[in-house]
Scaffold this motif. Structure first.
Motif, short mmCIF file in Angstrom:
data_model
loop_
_atom_site.label_atom_id
_atom_site.label_comp_id
_atom_site.label_asym_id
_atom_site.label_seq_id
_atom_site.Cartn_x
_atom_site.Cartn_y
_atom_site.Cartn_z
N ALA A 104 -1.85 16.38 12.51
CA ALA A 104 -3.44 17.26 12.55
C ALA A 104 -4.06 17.22 11.50
CB ALA A 104 -3.08 18.50 12.66
N LYS A 155 -0.27 23.76 19.57
CA LYS A 155 -0.65 22.93 20.91
C LYS A 155 -0.09 23.53 22.24
CE LYS A 155 0.48 18.84 18.45
NZ LYS A 155 1.33 17.52 18.49
N ARG A 156 -1.76 23.38 23.30
CA ARG A 156 -1.05 23.96 24.45
C ARG A 156 -1.27 23.04 25.68
NH1 ARG A 156 -4.12 27.74 21.77
NH2 ARG A 156 -3.07 29.88 21.91
N ARG A 157 -0.16 23.41 27.03
CA ARG A 157 -0.58 22.47 28.01
C ARG A 157 -0.53 23.38 29.15
NH1 ARG A 157 4.62 18.85 30.05
NH2 ARG A 157 3.63 17.79 27.61
N LYS A 209 3.06 25.32 24.22
CA LYS A 209 4.35 24.27 23.76
C LYS A 209 4.35 23.58 22.81
CE LYS A 209 4.13 23.28 27.95
NZ LYS A 209 5.84 23.71 28.98
N ARG A 244 9.11 22.39 18.29
CA ARG A 244 7.91 23.03 18.73
C ARG A 244 7.68 24.24 17.77
NH1 ARG A 244 10.52 25.67 22.31
NH2 ARG A 244 12.51 25.12 21.87
#
Length: 454
Positions: free
Chosen positions: A179, A204-206, A211, A287
């Motif tokens: 990052a 972090k997203r999805r 996620k 994660r």
């Protein structure tokens, strides 16, 4: 630990599976009695061959068959093992037929049980012991002291087996580097606001779902709010420990911060618990970028060479200028006042806390030894161990005892938080209104408990 799903508690309190059940009426109705002078007769139930039977209430991971066999051989006693169960313990205490040795948390249990006259005063034993010298006790053991008004002073009622400064956090250096973020320092603590910002940048997203957690900031439990409030220069409990005040400027600052964290949905909280149940599976599976777990978490990390290579320990974040790095557990053992075999129980203390088991724990990396003389045995061979050891040693001076109320069990107060916070976050309730709800419900519990203590 009592439970792992939404809290960043240590492994020991998780394994305890403690409940918030109240003591039986016969134990609660009496005012605190004078504590035992330590002159247990050593007589009690006998095992085979006339040996004393020592009843130990603990957890399987600490009193497995191998440990029980070693204790029996070293002490010449028969060990009768009871799995820790808070409801069963409360019933045994109420009937004046308790175990001889009980596993517990010095940080949260001492005032509650000592105020009811249920714990044996161990000062006379410590005074005569060659194995457990008071001068060698790590300051964390003061969490097992209570003088009737203040935790950290007065008689010693138990001893911690190992500990962590639980507001410290581990982080994944590889995720920081990916990052393009600077790694946290090992000496100066991050302000809570900066720590939260890092969590927001690391998540972090999805498709709208998380996620990778940016962080686990802790479960929003009573101990965590006590530490944050103290860092801001205040106190969560009143001087007489008979009430809480989440409406004070310092406590409100802590509450606002945690509400922002929970609303941001960047890590586990009572609103969105971690499906894995606790931090390690998530952290190991790449994660979770930051885990608010103390030094003990290094014991888990050490079992995975790839994770160990990228893991680092950081100081406890601070909400204000009063630097503090508390211990939320100080898990160890105590001897009930009505125990039938106090002398044999003390011999167990000397063996378990000062003998080979203590040395084995010291070298395992699963916690900080509670005898100062054993600190040099903490592992430093591997790079992650050396980094963690260096950071941890610099953090030790900031340990501070914070007094909890003797009038109700902390698990009951935590239950109030877990009840109030989810609805407050979902309805976007103001911190002031959340504070009012917490004050009302917690202080009602404390008041009822105070009536029973006398």
């Amino acid at each position: 630990m009592s439970k792992l799903p939404t809290t960043s508690l240590d492994r020991r309190r998780f394994l305890a599976l403690s409940a918030g059940a109240a003591l039986g009426a016969s134990a609660l109705s009496a005012c605190a009695a004078s504590v035992d002078e330590g002159g247990g007769s050593g007589k009690g139930g006998s095992g085979g061959g006339g040996r004393t039977t020592l009843t130990v209430m603990s957890v399987d991971s600490e009193m497995d068959k191998k440990t029980i066999a070693a204790a029996e051989q070293a002490l010449g006693v028969k060990i009768s093992y009871l799995g820790f169960d808070q409801t069963k313990l409360n019933a045994m205490l109420a009937s004046k037929n308790p175990p001889d040795v009980v596993r517990g948390s010095g940080a949260t249990d001492t005032p509650y049980f000592a105020a009811r006259g249920l714990m044996a005063d161990l000062d006379p034993y410590f005074a005569k012991s060659a194995a457990l010298k008071v001068s060698d006790l790590d300051p964390v053991n003061d969490l097992w002291r209570y003088d009737g008004k203040t935790q950290g002073a007065g008689p010693r009622y138990g001893m911690a087996k190992d500990y962590s400064q639980d507001a410290m956090f581990w982080y994944r250096a590889d995720m920081f580097e990916a990052a393009k973020l600077d790694l946290p320092g090992g000496t100066e603590p991050l302000p809570y606001d900066e720590w939260l910002d890092l969590g927001k940048r690391l998540v972090k997203r999805r498709l709208g779902k998380v996620k990778v957690y940016g962080m686990n900031a802790g479960g929003g439990n009573t101990a965590m709010f006590m530490g944050m409030t103290a860092s801001a220069g205040g106190r969560l409990f009143a001087d007489d420990l008979a009430s809480v005040d989440f409406s004070s400027p310092e406590a409100l600052k802590a509450l606002r911060w945690y509400l922002e964290y929970a609303k941001a949905n960047i890590g586990p909280s009572p609103v969105n618990p971690n499906p894995d149940g606790w931090d390690w599976p998530t952290y190991q599976a790449n994660r979770m970028a930051m885990a608010s777990d103390g030094y003990w978490f290094g014991g888990m990390i050490g079992g995975d060479a790839k994770i160990a290579e990228v893991s680092r320990l950081a100081p406890a974040p601070q909400l204000g200028s009063h630097r503090i790095s508390p211990c939320f557990g100080a898990t160890g053992y105590w001897i009930p006042k009505e125990a039938k075999n106090k002398d044999a129980a003390w011999k167990f203390f000397e063996w378990y806390f000062g003998g080979q088991p203590a040395k084995d724990r010291a070298g395992s990396g699963w916690g900080i030894p509670t005898l100062k003389s054993l600190h040099p045995m903490m592992p430093q061979d591997k790079p992650y161990q050396k980094q963690a050891y260096t950071v941890q040693q610099k953090e030790l001076p900031y340990l501070q005892v914070m007094s909890v109320t003797p009038y109700t069990q902390v698990t009951a107060l935590d239950a109030v938080i877990n009840k109030v916070l989810p609805g407050a976050v979902r309805s976007d309730r103001s911190a002031g209104k959340v504070a009012d709800a917490l004050n009302s419900q917690m202080n009602n519990l404390i008041a009822k408990g105070k009536e029973l203590v006398g």
